[in-house]
Each structure stands twice: as structure tokens, then as C-alpha cells.
Design an enzyme around this catalytic site. Structure first.
Site, PDB file in Angstrom:
ATOM      1  N   HIS A  61     -16.385  -3.512   5.609  1.00 51.08           N
ATOM      2  CA  HIS A  61     -17.097  -3.082   6.635  1.00 51.08           C
ATOM      3  C   HIS A  61     -18.508  -2.900   6.491  1.00 51.08           C
ATOM      4  CE1 HIS A  61     -13.409  -1.937   9.089  1.00 51.08           C
ATOM      5  NE2 HIS A  61     -12.904  -1.350   8.144  1.00 51.08           N
ATOM      6  N   HIS A 109       0.854  -1.084   0.005  1.00 52.66           N
ATOM      7  CA  HIS A 109       0.112   0.040  -0.071  1.00 52.66           C
ATOM      8  C   HIS A 109       1.109   1.429   0.046  1.00 52.66           C
ATOM      9  CE1 HIS A 109      -2.289  -3.421   1.460  1.00 52.66           C
ATOM     10  NE2 HIS A 109      -2.311  -3.092   2.657  1.00 52.66           N
ATOM     11  N   ASP A 137      -5.903  -3.953  -1.355  1.00 55.33           N
ATOM     12  CA  ASP A 137      -6.084  -3.614   0.115  1.00 55.33           C
ATOM     13  C   ASP A 137      -7.702  -3.568   0.610  1.00 55.33           C
ATOM     14  OD1 ASP A 137      -5.480  -2.612   2.723  1.00 55.33           O
ATOM     15  OD2 ASP A 137      -5.461  -0.716   2.441  1.00 55.33           O
ATOM     16  N   ASN A 189      -6.380   3.267   5.515  1.00 56.47           N
ATOM     17  CA  ASN A 189      -5.000   3.691   5.915  1.00 56.47           C
ATOM     18  C   ASN A 189      -4.073   2.686   5.023  1.00 56.47           C
ATOM     19  OD1 ASN A 189      -2.846   4.109   7.935  1.00 56.47           O
ATOM     20  ND2 ASN A 189      -3.597   2.395   9.170  1.00 56.47           N
TER      21      ASN A 189
END
Length: 210
Positions: free
Chosen positions: A89, A12, A85, A58
Site C-alpha cells: 500500500h 494465512h 501475504d 487481515n
């Protein structure tokens, strides 16, 4: 890594500084690889101006200068691959103040179309370059016998139309989460069929039963 001749993979990468560190390390012969994400290639911190929690991730989204550095790093080989990544949720988890919302977005079902927009449709690279960064190069880094159409390889294949428009609609996702920053956007690059070990598991509209 240099002292022990070990391999290290940087996930990332999101900043100009991060790309530059990896670029300089490779020039010194350090066995390092790095990855970009579709969202860091696509968005900047301007997307967070209205505190939409779908853009909280993040590492965070950064400046246009950083976004351009990530693209350049991918094109010149400083960054080796594209990885999503993917961080699902629930809608309830993201439906709160920006500071309280969890980090993370989903991107698996939009990775191809988003990457096509930034890299191929913009003229920054050709299609084969992009496909290799999503398939054969990640497999090579992980020493997996995957990511190719070579004789004897597992028939894991995705058929897609790179120019066919698609409106990102979480209601049509195979996954159950909807925390996708591309929601409602019109991209190009529609998946037509997904084949796993020689069997079609997705026909462009729905998952097929085993």
C-alpha cells in the site's frame, strides 16, 4: 474435500483454533495443507496497542497463545509452509485512522530474517527445516519444478548469511511500498545474492540490469 478427494490449501492461518482444525483434518486423511505468515509468527495484538496502521492486516494479529500455536503447528507439520501475504500500500493509504486504513502489510523482503529470528535463532528449528518451508515444500504443494538444487533444476538461488545483522529500512527496499511492520527493527539474516535462472539479478546492494 473429504467427499470429493480434492486438495485444499488454507492461507494465512492465524489462530489456535485454525491450527487445530487443520491438525485434526490431516489425522482424518483429508488432503489439506496450511500456511503461516512471518508476521503472525512474529507479532501479537500487543503491536496494535498504539493503533499503528502498519500492524493492521487481515487476518489480524492475535494473542501470544495463538502465535505459539502457529509456531507449534509449523513445527509438528500441521502447517506446511511459510508465505508472506505480501500486500503493498502507499504511505498515504496507511496514513489515516486505524479504522479507515486498508488491511495489509509487505513482508517479502523481510520474510527470511523475520522467520530466522522466530524459528532458528530462538532454537525452535534448524536452518534446513526453515529453508524447506520457504522453498521446496511450497513448490511441491503447487506442483512446481522449483525450490530445489537438484541436477537439472532451474538455477534460482538465494545466497544469505543467517547471522549477519540487518536493520530493516524501507528506503533500501527494492519494492516501492513501505508499509512494513518491521521498519527500524534489527534482525539477523542478510541476503547476499539472488540468482534467477543462473543469472545474478541482485548483488546484495542493487538490482542488476539484464
Amino acid at each position: 474435500s473429504k467427499h470429493f478427494d480434492a486438495r485444499i490449501h488454507m492461507q494465512h492461518v492465524s489462530s489456535t483454533y485454525g491450527v487445530d482444525i487443520i491438525r485434526r483434518a490431516k489425522k482424518r486423511g483429508i488432503r489439506v495443507t496450511g500456511e503461516a505468515t512471518p508476521h503472525h509468527l512474529f507479532f501479537t495484538d500487543e503491536a496494535c496497542r498504539e493503533y499503528n496502521t502498519l500492524f493492521k492486516m487481515n487476518p489480524p494479529l492475535r494473542t501470544e497463545e495463538d502465535r505459539e500455536a502457529i509456531i507449534e503447528g509449523l513445527l509438528d507439520g500441521s502447517l506446511d509452509i511459510i508465505a508472506t501475504d505480501h500486500a503493498p500500500h502507499t504511505a498515504d493509504e496507511k496514513d489515516c485512522e486505524f479504522d479507515l486504513a486498508p488491511f495489509g502489510i509487505i513482508g517479502m523482503e523481510t520474510a527470511l530474517a523475520a522467520s530466522l529470528e522466530v524459528l532458528v535463532h530462538s532454537g525452535r528449528c534448524d536452518l534446513s527445516f526453515l529453508v524447506s518451508r520457504l522453498t521446496s515444500k511450497p513448490a511441491k504443494i503447487l506442483d512446481l519444478a522449483a525450490g530445489t538444487l537438484s541436477l537439472g533444476a532451474a538455477a534460482d538461488i538465494t545466497l544469505f548469511d543467517p547471522d549477519k545483522p540487518v536493520t530493516v529500512d524501507p528506503g533500501r527496499f527494492v519494492g516501492k511500498s513501505t508499509n512494513c511492520p518491521w521498519n527500524g527493527m534489527r534482525l539477523r539474516g542478510r541476503i547476499l545474492r539472488t540468482i534467477v535462472n543462473g543469472r545474478t539479478v541482485w548483488d546484495g546492494e542493487q538490482i542488476l540490469n539484464p
